[in-house]
Design a protein around this motif. Structure first.
Motif, mmCIF file in Angstrom:
data_model
loop_
_atom_site.group_PDB
_atom_site.id
_atom_site.type_symbol
_atom_site.label_atom_id
_atom_site.label_comp_id
_atom_site.label_asym_id
_atom_site.label_seq_id
_atom_site.Cartn_x
_atom_site.Cartn_y
_atom_site.Cartn_z
ATOM 1 N N GLN A 8 53.764 43.285 52.428
ATOM 2 C CA GLN A 8 53.365 42.713 53.312
ATOM 3 C C GLN A 8 54.066 42.589 54.327
ATOM 4 O O GLN A 8 54.136 42.807 55.773
ATOM 5 C CB GLN A 8 52.288 41.430 53.173
ATOM 6 N N ALA A 40 44.834 31.085 42.795
ATOM 7 C CA ALA A 40 44.882 32.447 43.712
ATOM 8 C C ALA A 40 44.153 33.610 43.205
ATOM 9 O O ALA A 40 43.512 34.166 44.122
ATOM 10 C CB ALA A 40 46.378 32.724 43.886
ATOM 11 N N PHE A 74 48.422 28.324 41.373
ATOM 12 C CA PHE A 74 49.496 27.747 41.935
ATOM 13 C C PHE A 74 49.118 26.326 42.091
ATOM 14 O O PHE A 74 48.470 25.911 43.035
ATOM 15 C CB PHE A 74 49.831 28.235 43.501
ATOM 16 N N LEU A 85 45.461 25.310 42.819
ATOM 17 C CA LEU A 85 44.902 26.431 43.628
ATOM 18 C C LEU A 85 44.764 27.592 42.602
ATOM 19 O O LEU A 85 45.835 28.139 42.062
ATOM 20 C CB LEU A 85 45.673 26.780 44.703
ATOM 21 N N PRO A 98 39.123 37.428 53.025
ATOM 22 C CA PRO A 98 39.880 36.656 54.195
ATOM 23 C C PRO A 98 41.239 36.112 53.625
ATOM 24 O O PRO A 98 41.706 36.543 52.643
ATOM 25 C CB PRO A 98 39.059 35.445 54.216
ATOM 26 N N ASN A 99 42.009 35.817 54.769
ATOM 27 C CA ASN A 99 43.418 35.190 54.523
ATOM 28 C C ASN A 99 43.534 34.065 53.723
ATOM 29 O O ASN A 99 42.626 33.285 53.378
ATOM 30 C CB ASN A 99 43.812 34.363 55.738
ATOM 31 N N GLY A 100 44.387 34.263 52.648
ATOM 32 C CA GLY A 100 44.432 33.551 51.357
ATOM 33 C C GLY A 100 43.630 33.698 50.471
ATOM 34 O O GLY A 100 43.552 33.071 49.392
ATOM 35 N N ALA A 101 43.103 34.571 50.380
ATOM 36 C CA ALA A 101 41.909 35.163 49.199
ATOM 37 C C ALA A 101 42.622 35.436 47.740
ATOM 38 O O ALA A 101 42.172 35.228 46.953
ATOM 39 C CB ALA A 101 40.903 36.153 49.781
ATOM 40 N N GLY A 102 43.919 35.866 47.888
ATOM 41 C CA GLY A 102 44.985 36.223 46.673
ATOM 42 C C GLY A 102 44.995 37.676 46.572
ATOM 43 O O GLY A 102 45.622 37.985 45.594
ATOM 44 N N LYS A 103 44.910 38.365 47.928
ATOM 45 C CA LYS A 103 45.160 39.668 47.762
ATOM 46 C C LYS A 103 46.566 40.201 47.381
ATOM 47 O O LYS A 103 46.994 40.872 46.374
ATOM 48 C CB LYS A 103 44.935 40.407 48.805
ATOM 49 N N SER A 104 47.415 39.515 48.060
ATOM 50 C CA SER A 104 48.826 39.774 48.017
ATOM 51 C C SER A 104 49.381 39.210 46.564
ATOM 52 O O SER A 104 49.966 39.852 45.918
ATOM 53 C CB SER A 104 49.938 39.089 48.980
ATOM 54 N N THR A 105 48.890 38.048 46.271
ATOM 55 C CA THR A 105 49.014 37.679 44.724
ATOM 56 C C THR A 105 48.743 38.460 43.676
ATOM 57 O O THR A 105 49.366 38.856 42.746
ATOM 58 C CB THR A 105 48.391 36.222 44.683
ATOM 59 N N HIS A 156 43.480 44.509 56.651
ATOM 60 C CA HIS A 156 42.418 43.507 57.306
ATOM 61 C C HIS A 156 41.916 44.425 58.369
ATOM 62 O O HIS A 156 40.672 44.181 58.887
ATOM 63 C CB HIS A 156 43.314 42.755 58.157
ATOM 64 N N GLU A 191 49.031 45.752 53.126
ATOM 65 C CA GLU A 191 48.641 45.592 54.906
ATOM 66 C C GLU A 191 49.727 46.628 55.493
ATOM 67 O O GLU A 191 50.435 46.056 56.401
ATOM 68 C CB GLU A 191 48.924 44.086 55.380
HETATM 69 N N1 LIG Z 1 54.403 31.114 45.580
HETATM 70 C C1 LIG Z 1 53.266 30.597 45.849
HETATM 71 N N2 LIG Z 1 53.331 29.132 45.786
HETATM 72 C C2 LIG Z 1 52.107 28.467 46.065
HETATM 73 N N3 LIG Z 1 51.249 28.965 46.654
HETATM 74 C C3 LIG Z 1 50.970 30.233 46.983
HETATM 75 C C4 LIG Z 1 52.071 31.069 46.598
HETATM 76 N N4 LIG Z 1 51.862 32.371 46.936
HETATM 77 C C5 LIG Z 1 50.436 32.313 47.494
HETATM 78 N N5 LIG Z 1 50.172 31.151 47.431
HETATM 79 C C6 LIG Z 1 48.863 30.499 47.888
HETATM 80 O O1 LIG Z 1 47.910 31.295 47.164
HETATM 81 C C7 LIG Z 1 46.878 31.821 48.063
HETATM 82 C C8 LIG Z 1 46.655 33.251 48.085
HETATM 83 O O2 LIG Z 1 47.613 33.602 48.640
HETATM 84 P P1 LIG Z 1 47.978 35.445 48.833
HETATM 85 O O3 LIG Z 1 49.120 35.517 49.780
HETATM 86 O O4 LIG Z 1 47.752 36.154 47.749
HETATM 87 O O5 LIG Z 1 46.690 35.709 50.004
HETATM 88 P P2 LIG Z 1 46.231 36.932 50.785
HETATM 89 O O6 LIG Z 1 44.944 37.383 50.447
HETATM 90 O O7 LIG Z 1 47.527 37.908 50.451
HETATM 91 O O8 LIG Z 1 46.319 36.524 52.293
HETATM 92 P P3 LIG Z 1 46.842 37.135 53.574
HETATM 93 O O9 LIG Z 1 45.559 38.042 53.977
HETATM 94 O O10 LIG Z 1 47.029 36.264 54.475
HETATM 95 O O11 LIG Z 1 47.957 38.038 53.230
HETATM 96 C C9 LIG Z 1 46.996 31.254 49.315
HETATM 97 O O12 LIG Z 1 46.252 29.927 49.550
HETATM 98 C C10 LIG Z 1 48.318 30.888 49.348
HETATM 99 O O13 LIG Z 1 48.838 29.831 50.181
#
Ligand SMILES: Nc1ncnc2c1ncn2[C@@H]1O[C@H](COP(=O)(O)OP(=O)(O)OP(=O)(O)O)[C@@H](O)[C@H]1O
Ligand SMILES: [Mg+2]
Lengths: 327, 251
Positions: free
Chosen positions: B87, B20, B15, B18, B39-46, B205, B174
């Motif tokens: 999520q 992801a 992104f 970044l 950790p939060n923001g690691a990119g799991k949901s992505t 988590h 999650e």
């Molecule tokens: N559509 C988007 N546009 C810009 N940045 C994004 C987008 N989706 C996710 N991000 C960024 O990408 C990174 C990974 O996000 P992601 O949701 O995959 O994390 P996560 O591991 O699932 O975190 P969590 O445990 O908080 O759910 C984060 O920094 C998030 O802010």
């Protein structure tokens, strides 16, 4: 019966009762008003599938209403002049038969809806509103600048088209025809609403991602809904033109699109009978207030404002509460 | 390897600046629960979104039972056998609980262009939907409007809808978030049942749940998989203790 069902039955009873009373009181103009209401209701019922169930705010449905109208005008004018519509590669002649005209009106407006839908359903929200408006305006200006069928002045026919076994020139008979069509389409829409298609279409309105992640495609659902919606509104257009024995670009104007949306908002967005009640109230206001002042739309505006602010579900929502999730 | 059900091959997603997900290759094998932690923001949901096709990958490939999914959209991928939960619960809120489950069953059947038959009277769809609701413990809420469900019940419904798809692989983002102790315990029981039907890629988590359920764990940090291994291996990996787990590791 739920309260909404009662309201639905009552609205049909009024729509049928008023012209029957007018017949006995010898008030043919009232019958014509009721016919107008039934036809507007039909146009709204068509749009309601796209707008209410599908969440597609089309500001271009006058295109289908008008295409239905012109289907009637073109077929009937050729029939009355005995000039074929085309001779090569094959002969197409005009007709004064309502069933044929309705079929042509529905097919042509469905095809137009398909073409417009394919392009505009790739967008959503405000963009969808604007692109449907733009397509509607394209059709409008095309009709204005097309001299063969009257251009800006529109197209008149001398006598109303015919339906086997009826004398459509008798107001109550033509009303009956429109009323029966409205009822049949309401039955059809009720079935669609409860069908697999209806469930998925409505789910796509509520949550597109959810629908995708169970393996269904919102785009396809919406396109089919848009085409059915356009066909029904086109049928209403053919009837409206027949009622007036006249079709003009006014039927294609964006104001017309807006009015069809207004019917739905007054009665209740997504409610089966929303546009029926909305169209009846619209005609009532137009007739009663329109006589008092040219600016009766001010009152209509106030009513709309009240509904949007205080009764999100329209009049049906205000009196019957939230829609029951049928099981 | 023949028992691989789902595989990602060098997935990338940025992104802006970044990253992801950054070169993520992992697989999900028959019968297993593969937990993805980080950790939060690691990119799991992505990563999940890339696997399901809701997000287009910058590069890399996804395959299910050796069939490439990379070029098809999310609807096709679901149809080919990816059942997911979100999520943040993503349901048709005005529909009833049963209607949401029937929607899943409809997706599984494939043909939705039926206009005249009342769908809630379709015995096969409804019984498949009811079975899924019963399995997650929502049978008695069938006629409840989804918007009226509690947070925990919505999590359960998400799982039920995924179940109706009869997927080849589950992707769960999650599922226990915000469930409380008892709810999480129930969900652990449910996932133990589900793994018999299809393997689960589980983002979670809650470390107690992860170590109770997972056969393998992958650790994602800043979009990169820094380790994959059995719970025992992950527990003792010093790099992971430092980078992520810290004191959260159960004794
Ligand atoms: N559509 C988007 N546009 C810009 N940045 C994004 C987008 N989706 C996710 N991000 C960024 O990408 C990174 C990974 O996000 P992601 O949701 O995959 O994390 P996560 O591991 O699932 O975190 P969590 O445990 O908080 O759910 C984060 O920094 C998030 O802010
Ligand atoms: Mg996440």
């Amino acid at each position: 019966m739920t309260r909404e069902t009662w309201i639905n039955v009552a609205s049909l009873a009024v729509l049928l009762g008023v012209p029957l009373w007018a017949l006995m009181a010898d008030e043919p103009f009232i019958i014509t008003l009721a016919t107008r209401a039934a036809i507007f209701a039909l146009a709204g019922v068509g749009l309601n599938l796209a707008l209410g169930t599908g969440g597609l705010v089309s500001l271009g449905h006058a295109a289908f209403f008008g295409i239905g109208g012109y289907a009637m005008g073109i077929l009937a004018s050729h029939a009355q002049s005995y000039a074929p519509i085309m001779e090569a590669p094959f002969l197409i002649e005009g007709t004064k038969s309502m069933p044929v005209i309705w079929l042509v009106a529905m097919v042509t407006s469905a095809l137009a809806a398909l073409a417009i839908g394919v392009l505009s359903l790739r967008t959503s929200g405000v963009y969808f509103i604007m692109i449907t408006l733009a397509f509607g305006q394209m059709v409008y200006y095309f009709a204005i600048s097309w001299p063969a069928y009257g251009g800006e002045d529109g197209l008149s026919i001398y006598v109303r088209n015919g339906f086997p076994g009826l004398n459509t020139l008798v107001p109550i008979q033509f009303f009956g025809l429109c009323f029966v069509i409205l009822c049949l389409v309401l039955l059809l829409m009720n079935a669609i609403h409860k069908s697999a298609f209806g469930l998925a279409l409505s789910a796509a309105r509520q949550n597109e991602t959810r629908v995708l992640s169970v393996g269904l495609k919102p785009y396809h659902l919406r396109l089919v809904a848009f085409v059915i919606s356009g066909a029904v509104t086109g049928l209403a257009g053919a009837l409206f033109a027949d009622l007036n024995r006249f079709v003009s670009p006014t039927m294609l104007s964006w104001q017309m699109s807006g009015e069809i949306i207004i019917f739905i908002i007054i009665g209740g967005v997504g409610r089966l009978f929303g546009p029926v009640i909305g169209a009846m109230i619209f005609i009532l206001l137009e007739h009663t207030l329109g006589g008092l002042s040219e600016f009766w739309h001010v009152y209509l505006g106030a009513l709309l404002l009240g509904i949007v602010l205080f009764a999100k579900g329209g009049l049906i929502g205000a009196f019957a509460g939230r829609e029951k999730a049928h099981d | 390897m023949t028992d691989v059900v789902l595989r990602t091959d060098r997935l990338f997603k940025s992104f802006g600046a970044l990253k992801a997900t950054n070169d993520v290759s992992l697989d999900l094998r028959k019968g297993e629960i593969h937990a993805l932690i980080g950790p939060n923001g690691a990119g799991k949901s992505t990563l999940i979104q890339q696997i399901t096709g809701h997000l287009a990958s910058d590069s890399g490939a996804v395959s299910l039972m050796d069939e490439h999914l990379t070029d098809v959209g999310p609807a096709e991928r679901a149809r080919k056998g990816l059942g997911r939960t979100f999520q943040i619960s993503s349901l048709a809120m005005e529909h009833t609980v049963l209607q949401n489950a029937v929607l899943g069953a409809l997706g599984q059947r494939g043909n939705v262009m039926a206009f005249f038959k009342p769908v809630m009277k379709d015995v096969r769809l409804v019984s498949a939907a009811k079975a899924a609701l019963a399995q997650v413990g929502l049978a008695e809420f069938a006629t409840t409007r989804t918007a009226d469900l509690s947070h925990g019940q919505r999590r359960q419904l998400e799982v039920a809808v995924a179940l109706t798809l009869k997927p080849k692989a589950f992707l769960m983002d999650e599922p226990m978030a915000g469930l409380g102790l008892e709810g999480a315990q129930q969900m652990i029981g449910l996932l133990t049942e589900l793994r018999k039907e299809a393997p689960i890629l589980l983002i979670e988590h809650d470390m107690d749940a992860v170590f109770a359920l997972a056969d393998r764990i992958s650790v994602l940090v800043y979009g990169e998989v820094i380790a994959t291994g059995t719970p025992e291996e992950i527990k003792v990996n010093p790099e992971i203790r430092r980078a992520y787990l810290g004191d959260e590791v159960p004794a």
